[in-house]
Design an enzyme around this catalytic site. Structure first.
Site, PDB file in Angstrom:
ATOM      1  N   ARG A 130      -3.365   8.523  -6.232  1.00  0.00           N
ATOM      2  CA  ARG A 130      -4.068   7.607  -7.133  1.00  0.00           C
ATOM      3  C   ARG A 130      -4.104   8.201  -8.534  1.00  0.00           C
ATOM      4  O   ARG A 130      -4.391   9.397  -8.727  1.00  0.00           O
ATOM      5  CB  ARG A 130      -5.488   7.398  -6.617  1.00  0.00           C
ATOM      6  CG  ARG A 130      -6.300   6.305  -7.322  1.00  0.00           C
ATOM      7  CD  ARG A 130      -5.968   4.953  -6.777  1.00  0.00           C
ATOM      8  NE  ARG A 130      -6.828   3.913  -7.348  1.00  0.00           N
ATOM      9  CZ  ARG A 130      -7.877   3.395  -6.706  1.00  0.00           C
ATOM     10  NH1 ARG A 130      -8.199   3.819  -5.499  1.00  0.00           N
ATOM     11  NH2 ARG A 130      -8.590   2.426  -7.268  1.00  0.00           N
ATOM     12  N   ARG A 180     -16.977   1.035  -2.454  1.00  0.00           N
ATOM     13  CA  ARG A 180     -16.105   0.691  -1.335  1.00  0.00           C
ATOM     14  C   ARG A 180     -16.717  -0.537  -0.659  1.00  0.00           C
ATOM     15  O   ARG A 180     -17.560  -0.441   0.211  1.00  0.00           O
ATOM     16  CB  ARG A 180     -16.009   1.856  -0.347  1.00  0.00           C
ATOM     17  CG  ARG A 180     -14.936   1.659   0.715  1.00  0.00           C
ATOM     18  CD  ARG A 180     -14.992   2.723   1.776  1.00  0.00           C
ATOM     19  NE  ARG A 180     -14.737   4.055   1.301  1.00  0.00           N
ATOM     20  CZ  ARG A 180     -13.519   4.584   1.150  1.00  0.00           C
ATOM     21  NH1 ARG A 180     -12.456   3.864   1.418  1.00  0.00           N
ATOM     22  NH2 ARG A 180     -13.379   5.820   0.720  1.00  0.00           N
ATOM     23  N   LYS A 218       0.867  -1.181   0.000  1.00  0.00           N
ATOM     24  CA  LYS A 218       0.000   0.000   0.000  1.00  0.00           C
ATOM     25  C   LYS A 218       0.900   1.226   0.000  1.00  0.00           C
ATOM     26  O   LYS A 218       1.549   1.540   1.001  1.00  0.00           O
ATOM     27  CB  LYS A 218      -0.940   0.029   1.206  1.00  0.00           C
ATOM     28  CG  LYS A 218      -1.951   1.167   1.108  1.00  0.00           C
ATOM     29  CD  LYS A 218      -2.878   1.236   2.285  1.00  0.00           C
ATOM     30  CE  LYS A 218      -3.980   2.259   2.032  1.00  0.00           C
ATOM     31  NZ  LYS A 218      -3.468   3.563   1.577  1.00  0.00           N
ATOM     32  N   PHE A 269      -1.602  -1.300 -10.339  1.00  0.00           N
ATOM     33  CA  PHE A 269      -2.096  -2.488  -9.655  1.00  0.00           C
ATOM     34  C   PHE A 269      -3.347  -3.079 -10.288  1.00  0.00           C
ATOM     35  O   PHE A 269      -3.870  -4.079  -9.795  1.00  0.00           O
ATOM     36  CB  PHE A 269      -2.345  -2.218  -8.174  1.00  0.00           C
ATOM     37  CG  PHE A 269      -3.169  -0.989  -7.865  1.00  0.00           C
ATOM     38  CD1 PHE A 269      -4.517  -0.946  -8.145  1.00  0.00           C
ATOM     39  CD2 PHE A 269      -2.575   0.111  -7.283  1.00  0.00           C
ATOM     40  CE1 PHE A 269      -5.271   0.169  -7.853  1.00  0.00           C
ATOM     41  CE2 PHE A 269      -3.317   1.237  -6.972  1.00  0.00           C
ATOM     42  CZ  PHE A 269      -4.673   1.267  -7.259  1.00  0.00           C
TER      43      PHE A 269
END
Length: 509
Positions: A216, A367, A211, A298
């Site tokens: 982003r 989320r 992480k 990712f």
């Protein structure tokens, strides 16, 4: 449709606490909205004009002198048209022309409509939490599944567009939305996990990745045309030429990649987050040379004509490795020792690890629990509600911050605590200058601000408390940094705060 009807609905939302009641208010309004005004009505009620940010501040609006209209006569279409003209007015003499346009618009608005327009134009209505309520309202008004509206919204990035499709063409029109290379889609988000063991036990077959403490990014490439967007879908292509050059050299014709970018020190450790973010607002050549950004991808959402959103993560990771090579974020698929990856990430200066379900699709804009973040300390992204004037060495500075969590049902942020810890001299000076720009009111001790700024808070935990409206309070909260890459809609919810209570295993954020 009269603007008055939208203003009345907005007031009705504020007066109701029940999510279902809010949905009913919005659905009733949408059902009666003309097709050519539907998108604007949805945009207004979710806090952002169809034109996006107009660039008008509270100070500019408050200086415009015009008596309010006695009775409502403005239509939603007229307001949308006026805001479109306002947004298009640039160049020499634009300041005067923009003032004239605003004065004309406000002179035709009632006092209630003027207050609504003030809050719309200055971002005070842009809570973001109302987007979820609006999705359900659109589904109810159009009699379509909420998941279909939600998916169209995430793929288009524009809720008004999804609403128009639902009301005009039903489920078929919503299902026509696809990934469009060059048009950003809302990113998939993660929820916190209590521990690495809990995360791996919950998800089963997983990938464990570093992480990173970066920003982003979402990268789109079609042939030689490369576009780069932030997590809020703002385009930053012009500011990050080293990233566009790198992506242009990848072995593909078209691709959509999700990842992070950060600036590194000479020994490969991450630089402070603020240094990375500073690159998103400057094109100065000397700064580009001095502070190069390194991308770490990712996820792969599209590759050479094939959309991969619905493919399981294990397939998307295979595509990612084939196209991104050395620029894939460090990590392993089904690792034998996840704890070793966490230790290596922390040793390299990063935040922790992400644990991801290998069988999960990419749920854009959601989320959920398919991605879990594991960090050695608790952190929350909270909304700044105000700040108290300091004492002693901090006299003359706005110091003690009032902090709020996002209301998932679309109400105003809910206060959960205060803190003055962790504020450096630089941050004190910055927030003393910045917070008054968002001021809503003040008293002798405190400057209260409209919800606009997100701050990352480190804390030891949460405890039950009757002192604050949310029924919880932060324990030993400390400011880590402000988050200019996040909007109020990205802040953690009151549910996420309550999930940190001892013995609460819900973990939803």
């Amino acid at each position: 449709m009269r603007l008055h009807d939208v203003v009345t609905a907005s007031a009705g939302l504020t007066a109701r606490r029940s999510r279902k009641a809010k949905v009913d208010v919005l659905a009733e309004l949408l059902t009666g909205a003309p097709a050519d005004e539907l998108a604007a009505a949805v945009a207004f009620l979710t806090g952002t004009p169809t034109q996006g940010r107009i660039g008008v501040g509270w100070r500019t609006l408050s200086q415009l002198r015009a008596a309010p209209a006695e009775s409502p006569r403005l239509t939603v279409g007229e307001v949308d048209s006026a805001l479109g003209e306002l947004a298009a007015t640039t160049g020499s003499g634009s300041a005067r022309r923009r003032s004239e346009l605003l004065r004309s618009l406000l002179s035709r608005a009632t006092a209630e409509e003027r207050d609504f327009l003030f809050r719309l134009l200055t971002g005070e209505l842009r809570q973001g939490a109302l987007e979820g309520v609006m999705v359900e309202a659109v589904a109810a008004a159009a009699d379509v599944p909420a998941d279909a509206v939600r998916r169209a919204f995430m793929l288009s990035g524009r809720l008004p567009a999804a609403a128009h499709a639902a009301m005009s063409g039903g489920t078929a029109a919503l299902e026509a939305f696809r990934i469009e290379v060059g048009r950003p889609l809302r990113p998939m988000l993660a929820s916190p996990a209590e521990s690495l063991a809990a995360a791996t036990a919950e998800l089963g077959a997983v990938a464990v990745e570093y992480k990173l403490d970066g920003a982003r990014i979402q990268v789109h490439r079609r042939d030689d045309d490369v576009r780069v967007y932030t997590r809020t879908l703002r385009e930053i292509t012009a500011y990050v030429t080293e990233l566009t050059d790198l992506v242009r050299g990848l072995p593909c014709r078209s691709v959509v990649l999700d990842g992070e970018t950060l600036a590194l020190t000479d020994d490969g450790r991450p630089r402070p987050f603020q240094e990375t973010m500073s690159r998103f607002g400057s094109t100065r050549a000397e700064q580009v040379r001095a502070l190069l950004l390194r991308p770490y991808f990712f996820d792969c959402l599209h590759l050479d004509g094939t959309d991969l959103l619905d493919a399981p993560l294990r397939e998307r990771r295979e595509a990612l490795r084939g196209v991104a090579g050395d620029h894939v974020v460090p990590g392993e698929q089904e690792p034998g020792d996840p704890a070793a990856i966490l230790a290596a990430s922390l040793e390299a200066g990063h935040e922790g690890v992400m644990v991801k379900d290998l069988d999960s699709p990419y749920a854009a804009g959601r989320r959920g629990r398919a991605w879990l973040k594991v960090k050695p300390v608790h952190t929350l992204d909270l909304v700044v509600l105000g700040a108290e004037w300091g004492h002693g060495r901090r006299r003359g500075y706005l110091s003690n911050l009032h902090l709020g969590a996002r209301d998932p049902d679309g109400g105003p942020p809910i206060m959960v605590g205060k803190t003055f810890k962790g504020l450096t001299d630089e941050l004190l000076a910055w927030q003393t200058a910045e917070l008054p720009r968002h001021e809503s009111r003040r008293d002798d001790w405190t400057v209260y601000v409209r919800p606009a700024l997100v701050v990352e808070i480190e804390l030891d935990g949460v405890q039950i408390s009757t002192r604050y409206p949310g029924g919880v309070a932060l324990r030993f909260a400390r400011v880590l940094r402000y988050r200019p890459d996040k909007e109020v809609a990205d802040a953690d919810t009151i549910d996420a705060v309550r999930a940190l209570l001892p013995g609460n295993d819900s973990g939803e954020a």
